[in-house]
Design a protein around this motif. Structure first.
Motif, PDB file in Angstrom:
ATOM      1  N   ASN A  82     -16.287 -64.193 -12.256  1.00 11.69           N
ATOM      2  CA  ASN A  82     -16.656 -62.827 -11.876  1.00 11.69           C
ATOM      3  C   ASN A  82     -18.112 -62.491 -12.183  1.00 11.69           C
ATOM      4  O   ASN A  82     -18.512 -61.324 -12.079  1.00 11.69           O
ATOM      5  CB  ASN A  82     -15.741 -61.827 -12.590  1.00 11.69           C
ATOM      6  CG  ASN A  82     -14.307 -61.910 -12.102  1.00 11.69           C
ATOM      7  OD1 ASN A  82     -14.055 -62.252 -10.952  1.00 11.69           O
ATOM      8  ND2 ASN A  82     -13.364 -61.613 -12.974  1.00 11.69           N
ATOM      9  N   ASP A  83     -18.893 -63.514 -12.561  1.00 10.13           N
ATOM     10  CA  ASP A  83     -20.315 -63.307 -12.892  1.00 10.13           C
ATOM     11  C   ASP A  83     -20.493 -62.187 -13.921  1.00 10.13           C
ATOM     12  O   ASP A  83     -21.367 -61.317 -13.779  1.00 10.13           O
ATOM     13  CB  ASP A  83     -21.124 -62.986 -11.631  1.00 10.13           C
ATOM     14  CG  ASP A  83     -21.185 -64.167 -10.674  1.00 10.13           C
ATOM     15  OD1 ASP A  83     -21.288 -65.311 -11.151  1.00 10.13           O
ATOM     16  OD2 ASP A  83     -21.114 -63.944  -9.449  1.00 10.13           O
ATOM     17  N   SER A  84     -19.671 -62.208 -14.939  1.00  7.44           N
ATOM     18  CA  SER A  84     -19.710 -61.150 -15.950  1.00  7.44           C
ATOM     19  C   SER A  84     -20.986 -61.219 -16.783  1.00  7.44           C
ATOM     20  O   SER A  84     -21.533 -62.294 -17.041  1.00  7.44           O
ATOM     21  CB  SER A  84     -18.498 -61.261 -16.877  1.00  7.44           C
ATOM     22  OG  SER A  84     -17.306 -61.080 -16.153  1.00  7.44           O
ATOM     23  N   VAL A  85     -21.425 -60.054 -17.215  1.00  7.41           N
ATOM     24  CA  VAL A  85     -22.589 -59.955 -18.089  1.00  7.41           C
ATOM     25  C   VAL A  85     -22.207 -60.449 -19.481  1.00  7.41           C
ATOM     26  O   VAL A  85     -21.065 -60.297 -19.924  1.00  7.41           O
ATOM     27  CB  VAL A  85     -23.087 -58.498 -18.164  1.00  7.41           C
ATOM     28  CG1 VAL A  85     -24.247 -58.365 -19.147  1.00  7.41           C
ATOM     29  CG2 VAL A  85     -23.498 -58.013 -16.788  1.00  7.41           C
ATOM     30  N   ILE A  86     -23.171 -61.045 -20.169  1.00  5.05           N
ATOM     31  CA  ILE A  86     -22.973 -61.472 -21.550  1.00  5.05           C
ATOM     32  C   ILE A  86     -23.787 -60.548 -22.449  1.00  5.05           C
ATOM     33  O   ILE A  86     -25.009 -60.431 -22.293  1.00  5.05           O
ATOM     34  CB  ILE A  86     -23.410 -62.932 -21.755  1.00  5.05           C
ATOM     35  CG1 ILE A  86     -22.537 -63.862 -20.903  1.00  5.05           C
ATOM     36  CG2 ILE A  86     -23.324 -63.326 -23.229  1.00  5.05           C
ATOM     37  CD1 ILE A  86     -22.982 -65.307 -20.911  1.00  5.05           C
ATOM     38  N   LYS A 167     -14.742 -55.995 -19.469  1.00  8.30           N
ATOM     39  CA  LYS A 167     -14.887 -57.080 -18.501  1.00  8.30           C
ATOM     40  C   LYS A 167     -16.207 -57.831 -18.669  1.00  8.30           C
ATOM     41  O   LYS A 167     -16.869 -58.193 -17.695  1.00  8.30           O
ATOM     42  CB  LYS A 167     -14.768 -56.552 -17.062  1.00  8.30           C
ATOM     43  CG  LYS A 167     -13.520 -55.740 -16.794  1.00  8.30           C
ATOM     44  CD  LYS A 167     -12.255 -56.539 -17.027  1.00  8.30           C
ATOM     45  CE  LYS A 167     -11.004 -55.744 -16.700  1.00  8.30           C
ATOM     46  NZ  LYS A 167      -9.766 -56.483 -16.975  1.00  8.30           N
ATOM     47  N   SER A 168     -16.600 -58.047 -19.909  1.00  3.33           N
ATOM     48  CA  SER A 168     -17.815 -58.809 -20.193  1.00  3.33           C
ATOM     49  C   SER A 168     -17.477 -59.887 -21.220  1.00  3.33           C
ATOM     50  O   SER A 168     -16.343 -59.998 -21.677  1.00  3.33           O
ATOM     51  CB  SER A 168     -18.906 -57.890 -20.745  1.00  3.33           C
ATOM     52  OG  SER A 168     -18.573 -57.478 -22.070  1.00  3.33           O
ATOM     53  N   ILE A 169     -18.487 -60.677 -21.574  1.00  6.46           N
ATOM     54  CA  ILE A 169     -18.372 -61.589 -22.711  1.00  6.46           C
ATOM     55  C   ILE A 169     -19.267 -61.039 -23.811  1.00  6.46           C
ATOM     56  O   ILE A 169     -20.441 -60.751 -23.574  1.00  6.46           O
ATOM     57  CB  ILE A 169     -18.795 -63.019 -22.339  1.00  6.46           C
ATOM     58  CG1 ILE A 169     -17.827 -63.611 -21.307  1.00  6.46           C
ATOM     59  CG2 ILE A 169     -18.838 -63.911 -23.578  1.00  6.46           C
ATOM     60  CD1 ILE A 169     -18.204 -65.004 -20.838  1.00  6.46           C
ATOM     61  N   VAL A 170     -18.719 -60.871 -24.989  1.00  5.43           N
ATOM     62  CA  VAL A 170     -19.480 -60.366 -26.136  1.00  5.43           C
ATOM     63  C   VAL A 170     -19.670 -61.506 -27.129  1.00  5.43           C
ATOM     64  O   VAL A 170     -18.703 -62.161 -27.523  1.00  5.43           O
ATOM     65  CB  VAL A 170     -18.752 -59.187 -26.815  1.00  5.43           C
ATOM     66  CG1 VAL A 170     -19.453 -58.800 -28.115  1.00  5.43           C
ATOM     67  CG2 VAL A 170     -18.680 -57.991 -25.870  1.00  5.43           C
ATOM     68  N   ILE A 171     -20.925 -61.727 -27.516  1.00  8.05           N
ATOM     69  CA  ILE A 171     -21.228 -62.792 -28.473  1.00  8.05           C
ATOM     70  C   ILE A 171     -21.992 -62.196 -29.648  1.00  8.05           C
ATOM     71  O   ILE A 171     -23.052 -61.593 -29.464  1.00  8.05           O
ATOM     72  CB  ILE A 171     -22.065 -63.914 -27.832  1.00  8.05           C
ATOM     73  CG1 ILE A 171     -21.370 -64.430 -26.570  1.00  8.05           C
ATOM     74  CG2 ILE A 171     -22.283 -65.050 -28.824  1.00  8.05           C
ATOM     75  CD1 ILE A 171     -22.150 -65.483 -25.830  1.00  8.05           C
ATOM     76  N   ILE A 172     -21.442 -62.363 -30.827  1.00 12.20           N
ATOM     77  CA  ILE A 172     -22.077 -61.844 -32.038  1.00 12.20           C
ATOM     78  C   ILE A 172     -22.238 -62.994 -33.021  1.00 12.20           C
ATOM     79  O   ILE A 172     -21.260 -63.558 -33.506  1.00 12.20           O
ATOM     80  CB  ILE A 172     -21.252 -60.693 -32.642  1.00 12.20           C
ATOM     81  CG1 ILE A 172     -21.209 -59.533 -31.637  1.00 12.20           C
ATOM     82  CG2 ILE A 172     -21.838 -60.248 -33.974  1.00 12.20           C
ATOM     83  CD1 ILE A 172     -20.417 -58.345 -32.068  1.00 12.20           C
ATOM     84  N   GLY A 173     -23.494 -63.335 -33.272  1.00 13.98           N
ATOM     85  CA  GLY A 173     -23.781 -64.466 -34.139  1.00 13.98           C
ATOM     86  C   GLY A 173     -24.242 -64.086 -35.521  1.00 13.98           C
ATOM     87  O   GLY A 173     -24.334 -64.938 -36.407  1.00 13.98           O
TER      88      GLY A 173
END
Length: 248
Positions: A82-86, A167-173
């Motif tokens: 779905n070309d989701s935003v990250i 509907k996104s990808i969430v990345i927390i480092g």
């Protein structure tokens, strides 16, 4: 001949029997057996993610400490389709992802067979596309919210973008407070496709990661205990991207 006492016993038994013919017997209650839940895991692809994180960290503990919850690989593939935003918590996290994508593309390790009548021809090299990556801490209102509520800019950025996180990808480092905030938003309906939660540390970092594992229906990849970091998070995402590209 039956004695009087025996006659009384027979009459009593007969009366009881007659009553039982007209009054339905209560059925014995069956003990409910606990339902057996079997969560399906894509073990092959999850093991690829484990291997990627272990290699980038140089720490074999990563293989056993990675936590996969609610079919995260399938969730990631859906997000990519779905070309989701990250959304990421810090500029460092974004830089780590871009660096890892560049590294993988330079290796040219990903190959895609053409198949069909072209199967005897050389395989086509497939490079990873650079997705749209937004650092929430860079949002114009993040600093304002940060000062107003006395929270980190990353946490403030997620507060501002709470409706966009769906509907996104969430990345927390790194920012454990931001991870906790995203978890609370997910509980209230702002559910991302997937969260990669990798803040490292011995205090609230562990609490925030454990908190997310308790949220139902939330696809999640995280590290148990104290380990994590931006490099492991970037390696995790890029390996998921490779899995997606190889399946096209």
């Amino acid at each position: 001949m039956l004695g009087e006492d025996q006659k009384d016993i027979e009459i009593s038994i007969s009366e009881i029997y007659d009553r039982l013919q007209h009054v339905p017997m209560p059925m014995p209650k069956k003990e409910k057996k606990p339902e057996e839940f079997k969560e399906l895991h894509d073990e092959v692809n999850e093991n690829r993610v484990r291997k990627a994180c272990t290699e980038v960290s140089g720490d074999i503990d990563y293989k056993r400490l990675l936590v996969f919850k609610t079919h995260p690989v399938a969730a990631a593939l859906k997000a990519f389709r779905n070309d989701s935003v990250i959304y990421v918590d810090t500029p460092l996290m974004r830089a780590a992802i871009l660096s890892k994508i560049q590294e993988e593309n330079e290796k040219l390790l990903i190959e895609k067979p053409r198949g069909g009548f072209d199967s005897d021809k050389p395989v086509k090299k497939v490079v990873l596309k650079i997705p749209e990556i937004i650092c929430v801490a860079d949002h114009p209102k993040a600093e304002e919210f940060s000062k107003k509520y006395n929270v980190s800019k990353s946490m403030a950025g997620f507060m501002v973008l709470k409706d966009d996180v769906k509907k996104s990808i969430v990345i927390i480092g790194k920012d454990d407070a931001a991870l906790l905030s995203v978890g609370r938003m997910a509980e209230r309906g702002s559910l991302p496709y997937l969260i990669l939660g990798f803040p490292a540390g011995i205090n609230t970092q562990i609490t925030s990661k454990d908190y997310l594992t308790e949220i139902p229906e939330l696809p999640l990849i995280t590290m148990s205990q104290t380990k994590g970091g931006v490099e492991a998070a970037a390696a995790c995402l890029v390996e998921l991207m490779k899995i997606y590209e190889e399946g096209l």
